[in-house]
Design a protein around this motif. Structure first.
Motif, PDB file in Angstrom:
ATOM      1  N   SER A   1      23.820  18.774  49.249  1.00 55.93           N
ATOM      2  CA  SER A   1      23.999  20.186  48.878  1.00 55.93           C
ATOM      3  C   SER A   1      22.795  21.005  49.293  1.00 55.93           C
ATOM      4  CB  SER A   1      24.146  20.312  47.355  1.00 55.93           C
ATOM      5  OG  SER A   1      25.010  19.347  46.869  1.00 55.93           O
ATOM      6  N   PRO A   2      22.981  21.967  50.210  1.00 54.29           N
ATOM      7  CA  PRO A   2      21.852  22.822  50.594  1.00 54.29           C
ATOM      8  C   PRO A   2      21.357  23.632  49.408  1.00 54.29           C
ATOM      9  CG  PRO A   2      23.924  23.594  51.569  1.00 54.29           C
ATOM     10  CD  PRO A   2      24.225  22.305  50.884  1.00 54.29           C
ATOM     11  N   HIS A   3      20.039  23.752  49.317  1.00 52.28           N
ATOM     12  CA  HIS A   3      19.462  24.448  48.163  1.00 52.28           C
ATOM     13  C   HIS A   3      18.739  25.715  48.627  1.00 52.28           C
ATOM     14  CE1 HIS A   3      17.161  25.236  44.555  1.00 52.28           C
ATOM     15  NE2 HIS A   3      16.054  25.217  45.275  1.00 52.28           N
ATOM     16  N   ILE A   4      19.104  26.849  48.041  1.00 45.40           N
ATOM     17  CA  ILE A   4      18.371  28.102  48.277  1.00 45.40           C
ATOM     18  C   ILE A   4      17.830  28.566  46.932  1.00 45.40           C
ATOM     19  CG2 ILE A   4      18.500  30.509  49.042  1.00 45.40           C
ATOM     20  CD1 ILE A   4      20.687  29.814  50.936  1.00 45.40           C
ATOM     21  N   PRO A   5      16.508  28.813  46.829  1.00 48.87           N
ATOM     22  CA  PRO A   5      15.965  29.265  45.543  1.00 48.87           C
ATOM     23  C   PRO A   5      16.642  30.560  45.091  1.00 48.87           C
ATOM     24  CG  PRO A   5      14.203  28.768  47.098  1.00 48.87           C
ATOM     25  CD  PRO A   5      15.490  28.709  47.866  1.00 48.87           C
ATOM     26  N   ASP A   6      16.690  30.740  43.811  1.00 44.48           N
ATOM     27  CA  ASP A   6      17.342  31.925  43.263  1.00 44.48           C
ATOM     28  C   ASP A   6      16.345  33.086  43.215  1.00 44.48           C
ATOM     29  OD1 ASP A   6      19.268  33.453  42.179  1.00 44.48           O
ATOM     30  OD2 ASP A   6      19.102  32.636  40.147  1.00 44.48           O
ATOM     31  N   TRP A   7      15.929  33.564  44.391  1.00 42.41           N
ATOM     32  CA  TRP A   7      14.955  34.646  44.421  1.00 42.41           C
ATOM     33  C   TRP A   7      15.549  35.890  43.756  1.00 42.41           C
ATOM     34  CZ3 TRP A   7      15.373  32.615  49.784  1.00 42.41           C
ATOM     35  CH2 TRP A   7      14.352  31.697  50.084  1.00 42.41           C
ATOM     36  N   PRO A   8      14.777  36.559  42.899  1.00 43.02           N
ATOM     37  CA  PRO A   8      15.310  37.796  42.313  1.00 43.02           C
ATOM     38  C   PRO A   8      15.741  38.749  43.423  1.00 43.02           C
ATOM     39  CG  PRO A   8      13.231  37.171  41.264  1.00 43.02           C
ATOM     40  CD  PRO A   8      13.436  36.228  42.412  1.00 43.02           C
ATOM     41  N   GLY A   9      16.922  39.308  43.300  1.00 39.63           N
ATOM     42  CA  GLY A   9      17.419  40.291  44.266  1.00 39.63           C
ATOM     43  C   GLY A   9      18.100  39.683  45.485  1.00 39.63           C
ATOM     44  N   CYS A  10      18.123  38.348  45.593  1.00 40.85           N
ATOM     45  CA  CYS A  10      18.655  37.762  46.835  1.00 40.85           C
ATOM     46  C   CYS A  10      20.159  38.010  47.003  1.00 40.85           C
ATOM     47  CB  CYS A  10      18.304  36.286  46.958  1.00 40.85           C
ATOM     48  SG  CYS A  10      19.151  35.223  45.815  1.00 40.85           S
ATOM     49  N   GLN A  11      20.852  38.196  45.876  1.00 46.67           N
ATOM     50  CA  GLN A  11      22.306  38.444  45.982  1.00 46.67           C
ATOM     51  C   GLN A  11      22.581  39.756  46.723  1.00 46.67           C
ATOM     52  OE1 GLN A  11      24.242  36.173  45.074  1.00 46.67           O
ATOM     53  NE2 GLN A  11      22.971  34.927  43.750  1.00 46.67           N
ATOM     54  N   ASP A  12      21.650  40.711  46.572  1.00 51.12           N
ATOM     55  CA  ASP A  12      21.871  42.043  47.171  1.00 51.12           C
ATOM     56  C   ASP A  12      21.057  42.251  48.442  1.00 51.12           C
ATOM     57  OD1 ASP A  12      23.499  42.690  44.986  1.00 51.12           O
ATOM     58  OD2 ASP A  12      21.716  43.106  43.773  1.00 51.12           O
ATOM     59  N   PHE A  13      20.484  41.167  48.981  1.00 50.72           N
ATOM     60  CA  PHE A  13      19.672  41.314  50.191  1.00 50.72           C
ATOM     61  C   PHE A  13      20.542  41.894  51.316  1.00 50.72           C
ATOM     62  CE2 PHE A  13      17.921  39.162  54.110  1.00 50.72           C
ATOM     63  CZ  PHE A  13      16.851  40.040  54.249  1.00 50.72           C
ATOM     64  N   ALA A  14      20.026  42.943  51.952  1.00 54.04           N
ATOM     65  CA  ALA A  14      20.850  43.650  52.941  1.00 54.04           C
ATOM     66  C   ALA A  14      20.915  42.907  54.277  1.00 54.04           C
ATOM     67  CB  ALA A  14      20.304  45.057  53.147  1.00 54.04           C
ATOM     68  N   GLY A  15      19.920  42.045  54.547  1.00 57.95           N
ATOM     69  CA  GLY A  15      19.958  41.275  55.796  1.00 57.95           C
ATOM     70  C   GLY A  15      20.828  40.038  55.621  1.00 57.95           C
ATOM     71  N   GLU A  16      20.698  39.135  56.600  1.00 58.51           N
ATOM     72  CA  GLU A  16      21.470  37.887  56.543  1.00 58.51           C
ATOM     73  C   GLU A  16      20.612  36.814  55.890  1.00 58.51           C
ATOM     74  OE1 GLU A  16      23.827  34.932  59.676  1.00 58.51           O
ATOM     75  OE2 GLU A  16      22.567  36.535  60.455  1.00 58.51           O
ATOM     76  N   LEU A  17      21.158  36.118  54.942  1.00 57.47           N
ATOM     77  CA  LEU A  17      20.428  35.019  54.286  1.00 57.47           C
ATOM     78  C   LEU A  17      21.231  33.738  54.506  1.00 57.47           C
ATOM     79  CD1 LEU A  17      18.340  33.731  52.337  1.00 57.47           C
ATOM     80  CD2 LEU A  17      19.704  34.611  50.424  1.00 57.47           C
ATOM     81  N   ILE A  18      20.627  32.786  55.238  1.00 58.60           N
ATOM     82  CA  ILE A  18      21.355  31.535  55.502  1.00 58.60           C
ATOM     83  C   ILE A  18      20.468  30.342  55.139  1.00 58.60           C
ATOM     84  CG2 ILE A  18      22.778  32.454  57.370  1.00 58.60           C
ATOM     85  CD1 ILE A  18      20.852  30.935  59.321  1.00 58.60           C
ATOM     86  N   HIS A  19      21.105  29.221  54.909  1.00 55.66           N
ATOM     87  CA  HIS A  19      20.355  27.974  54.751  1.00 55.66           C
ATOM     88  C   HIS A  19      20.176  27.354  56.143  1.00 55.66           C
ATOM     89  CE1 HIS A  19      19.469  23.776  53.634  1.00 55.66           C
ATOM     90  NE2 HIS A  19      18.930  24.327  52.549  1.00 55.66           N
ATOM     91  N   ALA A  20      19.097  26.604  56.327  1.00 49.45           N
ATOM     92  CA  ALA A  20      18.828  25.971  57.632  1.00 49.45           C
ATOM     93  C   ALA A  20      19.992  25.092  58.084  1.00 49.45           C
ATOM     94  CB  ALA A  20      17.550  25.146  57.557  1.00 49.45           C
ATOM     95  N   ARG A  21      20.778  24.594  57.141  1.00 43.76           N
ATOM     96  CA  ARG A  21      21.938  23.773  57.512  1.00 43.76           C
ATOM     97  C   ARG A  21      22.890  24.559  58.424  1.00 43.76           C
ATOM     98  NH1 ARG A  21      26.800  22.150  53.521  1.00 43.76           N
ATOM     99  NH2 ARG A  21      26.986  24.404  53.584  1.00 43.76           N
TER     100      ARG A  21
ATOM    101  N   MET B   1      13.499  39.900  46.562  1.00 40.99           N
ATOM    102  CA  MET B   1      14.142  40.695  47.625  1.00 40.99           C
ATOM    103  C   MET B   1      14.609  42.010  47.031  1.00 40.99           C
ATOM    104  SD  MET B   1      16.239  37.723  49.557  1.00 40.99           S
ATOM    105  CE  MET B   1      15.372  36.450  50.451  1.00 40.99           C
ATOM    106  N   LEU B   2      14.545  43.050  47.853  1.00 37.73           N
ATOM    107  CA  LEU B   2      14.882  44.389  47.364  1.00 37.73           C
ATOM    108  C   LEU B   2      15.588  45.106  48.513  1.00 37.73           C
ATOM    109  CD1 LEU B   2      14.067  45.682  44.637  1.00 37.73           C
ATOM    110  CD2 LEU B   2      12.177  46.798  45.853  1.00 37.73           C
TER     111      LEU B   2
END
Ligand SMILES: Cc1cc2nc3c(=O)[nH]c(=O)nc-3n(C[C@H](O)[C@H](O)[C@H](O)COP(=O)(O)OP(=O)(O)OC[C@H]3O[C@@H](n4cnc5c(N)ncnc54)[C@H](O)[C@@H]3O)c2cc1C
Length: 407
Positions: free
Chosen positions: A135-155, A289-290
């Motif tokens: 299971s790829p893991h991405i930390p739950d950075w505050p604001g990451c749900q609303d990040f306007a750019g692309e957020l991907i896991h290295a997988r 992230m903001l």
């Protein structure tokens, strides 16, 4: 050695670890059924990015009874790895039930019950080979749900050329992170920022043209008090002072991190040159992230188009067998490489411990350990015949129960 004992084993996962164990068992005359969630063998390798090559020397990429293919040179291509595993599965004398996702593992009156989405299986032995990178893991950075750019896991890196012309923030410089950086170094992203707390132990892929991983057995024989300074010396001699480039040194050495913590060292194949050329820049760790901005731990802000989270994987084993007390606080098995567990006889793990020679070699070692232990326990095999199926039919082995499933 010929074995005819009716040992019954369910192997969960048709990756290289599960297949190697299944083969070792069939060679000893022990019946095996493999359960695989996906529709094919080697699925994790099929979905890795197309330019990926093994970072281990070909001589350690063989599987028990099948040498690694030679066509690619020292480091096998992703597609060659898939073919290698496919060929291995094709010669296996055991059923693989595809599309069967295991949802729970529990003790039965004797042996084990394996729950799946398509019905239960029972067996004297269960081998967990579901992969350390499940299971790829991405930390739950505050604001990451609303990040306007692309957020991907290295997988999900995909074809690295798609980052050309983009501002990239790569978080984490472990094995996957440095692999991505090695590939990004060969392309043309506008900017590459690398957010790390500690630099990894880094070794060059080749020294004077010789592939360093060819010496893995020598490293494996050394104690950590030699390995740790050897890692630092190799890095310093062949890559220079990485601290000057902003990579701070982890308090533990590369040998300790691998052998004690299971953290693989990083292999440089271009990213250090990109750091030296200032094409890549080290930045502090991500704080939050903001909108389109990523705020770093020192309060500075960056605005990447893409954030690649090379932030590791989880085994995903807690829901399956967390209740058995066999996992550590990171969800990894405490006996990761075919060790016997006196408190849970018949429960085995493979594919969860990185070793210097890599996972293929580890799969062979664990396979032999598990199969030899199972083959010498006739008592556990006899117990299988007494299990009752969920609808109270008497069953004799997993193949019978499996036959009740359509896969
Ligand atoms: C990007 C990347 C690069 C890597 N490069 C190398 C390398 O160069 N050298 C090296 O030695 N290792 C490398 N590895 C480690 C790599 O994971 C192993 O080499 C190898 O894939 C491990 O094989 P495995 O059989 O243990 O696990 P996997 O290949 O992950 O196979 C596990 C199988 O179990 C199945 N499964 C999982 N959960 C369930 C379930 N609940 N029910 C049924 N089936 C299930 C999965 O579908 C999968 O088919 C790399 C890993 C990554 C992420």
């Amino acid at each position: 050695m010929t074995h005819t004992n009716p040992h019954t084993t369910v192997v969960i996962g048709a990756g290289l670890s599960g297949l190697a164990t299944a083969r070792a068992l069939t060679e000893r005359g022990c019946p095996v059924t493999i359960l695989e969630a996906r529709a094919d063998v080697a699925q994790p390798w099929r979905s890795r990015h197309p330019a990926l090559r093994l970072n281990i020397h070909r001589k350690f990429a063989g599987l028990p009874g099948q040498a690694a293919p030679k066509g690619d040179g020292v480091y096998l291509r992703r597609d060659t790895v898939v073919e290698h595993i496919e060929r291995y599965a094709a010669t296996l004398d055991a059923p693989i039930h595809f599309g069967v996702t295991v949802t729970g593992i529990s003790r039965a009156a004797e042996g084990w019950r394996v729950d799946t989405e398509t019905g239960p299986y029972r067996a004297a032995n269960v081998v967990i080979a579901t992969g350390r990178d499940s299971s790829p893991h991405i930390p739950d950075w505050p604001g990451c749900q609303d990040f306007a750019g692309e957020l991907i896991h290295a997988r999900d890196l995909g074809d690295v050329s798609r980052f050309d012309g983009k501002r990239v923030l790569l978080v984490g410089a472990g094995n996957s992170g440095t692999d991505a950086l090695n590939h990004l170094a060969r392309h043309r992203p506008t900017e590459v920022l690398v957010s790390v707390r500690y630099g990894p132990a880094v070794v060059p892929q080749r020294i004077f043209g010789y592939p360093l991983h060819g010496l893995a057995r020598v490293f494996a024989a050394l104690p950590t008090w030699i390995l740790d300074p050897a890692f630092r010396l190799t890095e310093r001699l062949f890559l220079g002072n990485l601290r000057r480039l902003g990579l701070s040194t982890h308090p533990e050495g590369g040998g300790t991190r691998l052998l004690r913590d299971g953290v693989t060292f990083a292999i440089d194949d271009g990213f250090v040159a990109a750091l030296k050329a200032r094409r890549f820049r080290i930045v502090p760790r991500v704080d939050r992230m903001l909108g389109e901005t990523v705020i770093l731990a020192d309060g500075s802000a960056v605005t990447p188009d893409v954030v690649i989270a090379a932030t590791g994987y989880r085994t995903g084993l807690e829901p399956l067998l967390g209740h058995l007390g066999v996992l550590d606080d990171q969800g990894r098995p405490q006996r990761p490489m075919g060790e016997r567990d006196p408190s849970n006889p018949g429960l085995w793990f493979t594919g969860f411990k990185p070793i210097f020679t890599g996972y293929f070699d580890a799969a062979g070692l664990a396979a032999n350990r598990i199969a030899a232990a199972i083959a010498e326990e006739p008592g556990r095999a006899r117990a299988v015949g007494t299990f009752a199926a969920p609808d109270d039919r008497a069953v004799t082995d997993t193949t019978f129960l499996a036959g009740a499933n359509p896969h």
